[in-house]
Design an enzyme around this catalytic site. Structure first.
Site, PDB file in Angstrom:
ATOM      1  N   ARG B 258       0.854  -1.183   0.000  1.00  0.00           N
ATOM      2  CA  ARG B 258       0.000   0.000   0.000  1.00  0.00           C
ATOM      3  C   ARG B 258       0.893   1.237   0.000  1.00  0.00           C
ATOM      4  NH1 ARG B 258      -2.523   0.658   5.333  1.00  0.00           N
ATOM      5  NH2 ARG B 258      -1.103   2.434   5.475  1.00  0.00           N
ATOM      6  N   HIS B 262      -3.812   4.367   4.610  1.00  0.00           N
ATOM      7  CA  HIS B 262      -4.950   3.451   4.664  1.00  0.00           C
ATOM      8  C   HIS B 262      -6.178   4.135   4.085  1.00  0.00           C
ATOM      9  CE1 HIS B 262      -7.886   0.600   6.087  1.00  0.00           C
ATOM     10  NE2 HIS B 262      -8.487   1.535   6.794  1.00  0.00           N
ATOM     11  N   TYR B 271       3.964   5.646  11.281  1.00  0.00           N
ATOM     12  CA  TYR B 271       4.243   4.283  11.719  1.00  0.00           C
ATOM     13  C   TYR B 271       5.084   3.459  10.756  1.00  0.00           C
ATOM     14  CZ  TYR B 271      -0.028   3.531   8.920  1.00  0.00           C
ATOM     15  OH  TYR B 271      -0.946   3.534   7.920  1.00  0.00           O
TER      16      TYR B 271
END
Lengths: 426, 341, 479
Positions: B258, B262, B271
């Site tokens: 990805r 998100h 993160y």
């Protein structure tokens, strides 16, 4: 046409965001989808793309301000109304002037209703102003179309631009001041009699903090001198050693150390008064004033009582360098319990420092200089004297506390061996 | 005395054809017409551009939360190109590429993300279900459709999408178990983009692949290079063929990454490491396919430009159109499209 | 910087060393930036200096001198044998061009600007790939300026063969004066070159598709110019479309379609195609930075000369608009200042100058344009024939026309045709930039005897009070 860009809910149920950085400025022409600002919300740091094309008329927020969802982030002057038809032949266009390619620029082609008929037509042209005046307008972010010049036929002169710029900057002040019989410069005056600098950034922070101290506290300054001949000798002796460790040894770390020990005996000077309680702090974080290009900054050295003189010297140098380079984190400016301000390098003996809110005391240091004093043997001898000025909050501490504290500090500075004996936490 | 025997030796295969330099494995015998190759390319571009448009619209306050498929375009386009019209597509919430590739009008998708229920009104003949946002529930829907088709003796298969996070959900187990028991004509496409919101794969499962989870249900599982549109195409084609012929379900783990957040409410820089992202950007599915097509002479720089421009312009128009519809329907549509009169 | 290194970096990378590129480079260096110029030409200067403005002006000057010699007899100057060795003229021109380009190179050195003879291609909005004879390398940049200029537009039915069908680039270097020359295109390039060869005795034909030339010029001035063309052996066919050509021995036979749809042949030794210029963006890697050009191939810029990519600027011909070196100069300075964080934006007037004989120059609005925009105008006109200095120079053809807004008397435009008006236009440009009124110029002293007096007189004419010309009260010449 004027259009507002409303700051949207960038996450799910976000109500505000912090404006981190503007990527555009007033007067810029931006295209649709061009990035205009970086905003950080609780969830993410995001770039905001422009929703439409146009010239930026006003940025409604400053960097580091909190932007509320649903309020205007910036205001555009869009080109939606000024679309011109394209009837000219191709070869004509090619030899035609640049304006055609830049018709989007509202400076050049703008149709805005004007009250006076005689100047209505001139809106097809540049505003009536010389190139230098137009440049000044760009620099001060003044839209030439939004002001009416004071000259013949509405000619705009530098003074008009200055006034327009000042007006946008001080308008909010005018509102809050209200009552004041403010003397406004008469319109006939040719040159602006003052320059208005907007209160922002660090200057604004300083102003707020100083005002808070001054309004809340009852400040008294106690002054005394310490004879530092011995201390100077030690410093001289140890200068080489310090240098070998990359440390520049000054009197300041000694003073820090002396204060940290003396404060342990005088907790009311390492305290703050908040909500009807006096908080006596069991830690010794000292702010020290650094003069930077942007103004006063007060980085904080933590746990002064636990650190060696060398360590303190090193941190002083590093922190002040980073403060000057503006590379200091917000955290490094917070959580102080006491402060020291040293004006000595610039001159001056005694002064009345203002307490760094919300502390209860600040020690001001003047210039060390040789003075004739009367010694124990009643002889006049030259001595190096260090002026000390302790401002304390009389709500929290009394004159006697301050005097005792300063006496103790002086005793350490005059007899540095004591520092050794006293060091360590209570 | 204790008797120990090896009952079964299981294996997990993997497939890749097109490497990140746009070179095709010489052993592959893929034969696709230039027209199809070009279409696949255009659809991948469309997916990426659609994502970009949606993100911009969201940042401008013109659209709700959006989950971009940045980096996963090959999975969407490769798999749906392998599907036939009668097959059913059962998407999760990040499969705009698959929906667009099946022929869903971008306007509908825009409407959906603008919060307009009309966006879910996908024409019946496209055999495409609307988005399903709850994690993994669509797997059981897909299996249900496949079992129904089996019961009605329809010659079709179902392709259902879900992510790596979903493979840790109960619905995944239930779906795969039922499908395998009944040998339902179903292709499970797991888009392993390696991140379940902010949870990395390693913190989510102990098994080194997702493909091997198939073995527990006695069905075939294969790991595919999900950034390789040709491998995705071939693998899906094979699995569909098997399904049509009564061979039962297949789990295809499409390994990808990805590249974006998100959703628009997420900030991955908090993160994950820039280094890792950079590494995967080199493996961009569109770039490698583009290199392949340019080298092969199927695509020219000019064509590429024309594609890009046209797609970008079309999407802008569709978005404006969707905004208008949204305005007109304001608040009326919840009842209109949710309850049957 | 050393080409061939894996990756170098610079604060500002400039693609193109022409008027846009080199001015931007110098200004940026003055503002303290580290600058790298990547130029396809081995020397800086671009089209303007290498194969445009400067070489053409050198040839125009030589041709003008040559043509004026027989006219000197009236002043009592007689020459026995009049002869021109055109290859020597060319050598002299080359020398001037070389001198000027080396001058720029010298400035680069003094300002410590890196100059690379290479082709540059964007890899991203931070990196340029440099392709030179020494191989490939990469250059990282913070800002980039695209100043790649333009090249002559080719007509598909008349492809350049560099022998018989030439672009302006080749014709400026021919060694032999042709007997006859046909020029497709009546723009400023076509007209200037027509002037050169007209003076050198060549039979010149200009073919223009549109019904008129010099559309920005008011008709009085245009008529003066057309009269002069005729005197110089130059024929002009407007509303005339070139259809095809064929080679006939050493000549080129052109088939033309006239306004009445009839067709006609025209034979000449050389054919110059001067129908405009197209921007150079090929091979720049614009696709890698997702930068698009408009329908005509130009890069879109905002008033700060920024493209859609904030750190990439475009200036000069490649950014469209008036394709003139001084427009590129101005844009270069805006881009440079803006890169350095200054509040710079385009808001200027570009004066146009055409080096025909007589010269043409104009700035601001023509009377026609001003009226079309709804202005109520007053105009004034003054002929050079009435001016002492023009008489003593024996250059009496031409006029200066001033256009002002009636109510405010603000000067809207000034148009000129006549001797050295390319120099006189600057006063007019300044007047417009300053928002001057007619009186501002009328009260400014113009030295006598100079050509500049014509500017003052044309202003006075607009006010109804010219000195060297009788003008009836309250009636201006044109209204």
């Amino acid at each position: 046409m004027e259009k507002e860009f409303i700051f949207p809910d960038l996450g799910e149920g976000i109500t505000e965001g912090e404006l981190i950085k503007w990527l555009v400025s007033t007067g810029d022409y931006v295209n649709e989808d061009q990035e205009i600002a970086e905003i950080e919300t609780d969830k993410a740091l995001v770039s905001i793309p422009s929703a439409f094309s146009g010239k930026i008329k006003k940025l409604c927020y400053e960097e580091n301000q909190t932007v509320k969802v649903g309020t205007a982030l910036l205001i555009y002057e869009t080109d939606e109304t000024s679309q011109t038809e394209d009837t000219k032949s191709d070869s004509l266009k090619e030899t035609e002037n640049t304006q055609s390619n830049r018709e989007k620029d509202p400076i050049i082609n703008k149709k805005k209703p004007q009250t006076e008929q005689s100047i209505q037509n001139t809106t097809h042209l540049l505003p009536l102003a010389t190139p230098a005046t137009r440049k000044l307008a760009r620099e001060l972010g003044v839209d030439l179309h939004s002001i009416k010049g004071s000259g013949k036929d509405g000619r705009i002169i530098d003074d008009d631009i200055q006034k327009a710029a000042n007006k946008t900057e001080i308008s909010s002040e005018e509102l809050t001041e209200g009552l004041g019989s403010k003397t406004k410069p008469s319109p006939s005056e040719k040159a602006s009699p003052y320059e208005a600098i907007p209160l922002k950034g660090i200057r604004r922070k300083i102003a707020e903090s100083m005002q808070a101290s001054h309004q809340e506290m009852v400040m008294v300054t106690h002054m005394d001198e310490a004879r530092v001949d011995k201390l100077l000798e030690i410093r001289k002796e140890k200068a080489e050693l310090a240098k070998s460790r990359g440390i520049k040894l000054t009197l300041l770390p000694f003073i820090l150390k002396a204060c940290s020990i003396a404060l342990q005996d005088h907790p009311y000077l390492n305290a703050s008064l908040q909500e009807e309680s006096i908080f006596l702090k069991k830690y010794y974080h000292f702010g020290f004033a650094v003069d930077t290009d942007a103004g006063l900054m007060v980085p904080v050295i933590r746990d002064v009582n636990k650190k060696s003189i060398f360590k303190l010297a090193k941190e002083l140098t590093e922190l002040s360098a980073r403060a000057r380079e503006r590379k200091i984190d917000l955290e490094e400016l917070q959580n102080h319990t006491f402060s020291i301000t040293n004006i000595g390098s610039l001159g001056g003996i005694f002064f009345t420092p203002i307490i760094h809110h919300p502390d209860s005391a600040i020690l001001g240091i003047g210039r060390t200089q040789q003075k004739p004093i009367v010694d124990q043997n009643k002889k006049i001898v030259p001595a190096y004297m260090l002026p000390l000025a302790l401002t304390f909050d009389h709500r929290i501490a009394d004159g006697a506390t301050a005097a005792r504290f300063v006496n103790q500090v002086i005793s350490y500075l005059e007899d540095p061996d004591l520092l050794l004996l006293e060091e360590g936490e209570n | 005395m204790m008797t120990e025997k090896v009952l079964q030796k299981l294996q997990v295969k993997s497939l890749s054809i097109l490497n990140e330099h746009g070179e095709v494995d010489s052993s592959s015998t893929i034969q696709l017409s230039e027209e199809i190759l070009k279409k696949m390319y255009a659809k991948m571009l469309l997916t990426r551009e659609f994502d970009q448009r949606c993100i911009n619209l969201q940042r401008q306050g013109r659209m709700g939360t959006y989950a971009a498929a940045y980096g996963q375009e090959a999975i969407h386009v490769g798999s749906t190109t392998a599907m036939q019209t009668q097959d059913w597509l059962v998407p999760s919430f990040r499969e705009q590429g698959a929906l667009l590739s099946r022929g869903v009008n971008p306007e509908l998708l825009f409407l959906f993300f603008m919060g307009c229920e009309k966006g879910n009104e996908i024409p019946k003949e496209l055999h495409t279900l609307p988005y399903c946002v709850p994690c993994a529930t669509q797997i059981t829907h897909g299996v249900g459709i496949a079992m129904a088709a089996q019961y009605k003796k329809e010659n079709l298969a179902v392709v259902t999408f879900f992510g790596d996070g979903a493979s840790s959900e109960g619905d995944f187990h239930e779906g795969l178990n039922f499908a395998s028991v009944y040998q339902a004509p179903c292709v499970f496409i797991c888009q392993n983009n390696q991140w379940a919101i902010s949870t990395p794969l390693k913190q989510q499962m102990h098994s080194p692949t997702i493909a091997q989870k198939a073995l527990a249900y006695g069905i075939e599982g294969e790991r595919i290079d999900g950034n390789d549109v040709l491998a995705v195409f071939i693998a899906t084609k094979r699995a569909l063929k098997k399904a049509y012929e009564g061979g039962g379900p297949t789990l295809l783990e499409m390994l990808s990454y990805r590249l974006g957040p998100h959703t628009t409410s997420d900030d991955p820089s908090r993160y994950r490491e820039e280094k890792e992202l950079h590494l995967w950007k080199q493996k961009d599915p569109i770039l490698r396919f583009e290199k392949y097509l340019l080298n092969k002479g199927v695509l020219s720089e000019e064509e590429k430009k024309v594609f890009q421009e046209k797609i970008s312009e079309d999407l802008k128009k569709h978005a404006l159109e969707a905004e208008k519809i949204c305005q007109a329907l304001k608040n009326q549509d919840i009842c209109e499209f949710t309850f049957k009169k | 910087m050393v080409v061939g290194d894996l990756s170098e970096s610079t604060e500002v990378a400039i693609l193109g060393g022409g008027p846009g590129g080199f001015v931007a480079a110098i200004r940026l260096a003055q503002l303290g930036k580290d600058v790298t110029v990547i130029s396809k030409d081995p020397l800086p200067g671009g089209t303007c200096l290498q194969r445009g403005c400067i070489p053409s002006k050198a040839l125009i000057e030589a041709a003008k001198h040559f043509a004026s010699i027989p006219q000197l007899s009236e002043m009592g100057i007689h020459t026995k044998e009049l002869k021109i060795d055109f290859s020597e003229t060319q050598k002299w021109k080359e020398k001037k061009v070389k001198q000027l380009s080396e001058g720029i190179l010298q400035l680069f050195k003094q300002y410590k600007i890196n100059f690379i003879h290479a082709e540059g291609k964007f890899l991203s909005t931070k990196e340029i790939e440099i392709h030179s004879t020494q191989g490939l390398s990469k250059l990282n940049f913070e800002h980039a300026v695209i100043a790649t200029g333009s090249q002559a537009k080719e007509l598909p039915s008349f492809p350049f063969d560099k022998k018989k069908i030439l672009s302006s680039r080749e014709i400026l270097s021919i060694e032999k004066i042709p007997q006859s020359l046909t020029i497709i295109g009546g723009g400023y390039i076509g007209l200037e070159i027509a002037g050169v060869f007209g003076h050198l005795g060549t039979e010149v034909h200009i073919i223009e598709v549109l019904p008129d030339i010099l559309p920005s010029l008011d008709k009085e001035l245009r008529q003066i110019f057309l009269r002069q063309l005729k005197k110089q052996n130059i024929s002009l066919q407007v509303s005339c479309k070139p259809l095809s050509y064929q080679m006939k021995q050493e000549k080129i036979l052109l088939r033309l379609q006239l306004n009445d749809q009839s067709e006609q042949d025209l034979e000449s030794e050389l054919l110059l195609v001067a129908v405009g210029r197209t921007p150079v963006t090929q091979g720049l890697g614009l696709e890698n930075i997702a930068l698009k050009t408009d329908a005509r191939g130009f890069l879109k810029i905002n008033p700060h000369c920024q493209t859609e990519k904030k750190n990439i600027y475009a200036i000069g011909d490649v950014a469209g608009g008036m394709m003139l070196a001084h427009k590129a100069f101005a844009e270069a300075k805006i881009a440079a200042a803006h890169i350095c964080g200054q509040a710079a934006a385009w808001d200027q007037q570009v004066p146009a100058v055409i080096f025909t004989d007589p010269e043409i120059a104009y700035v601001g609005l023509s009377e026609t344009e001003a009226k079309a925009k709804g202005f109520e105008v007053i105009t004034g006109m003054f002929p050079f024939a009435a001016l002492g200095r023009a008489q003593t120079m024996d250059k009496t053809e031409g006029v200066i026309k001033s256009i002002a807004e009636k109510n405010t008397q603000r000067i809207l435009g000034i148009q000129m045709i006549g001797p050295q008006v390319s120099d006189l236009i600057s006063e007019a440009t300044l007047a417009i930039e300053m928002g001057a009124r007619l009186e501002d110029l009328e009260l400014t002293i113009h030295p006598h005897p100079t050509l500049s007096e014509a500017v003052g007189e044309s202003i006075e004419s607009a006010l109804g009070i010219p000195i060297h010309r009788y003008q009836r009260k309250k009636t201006s010449l044109t209204s």
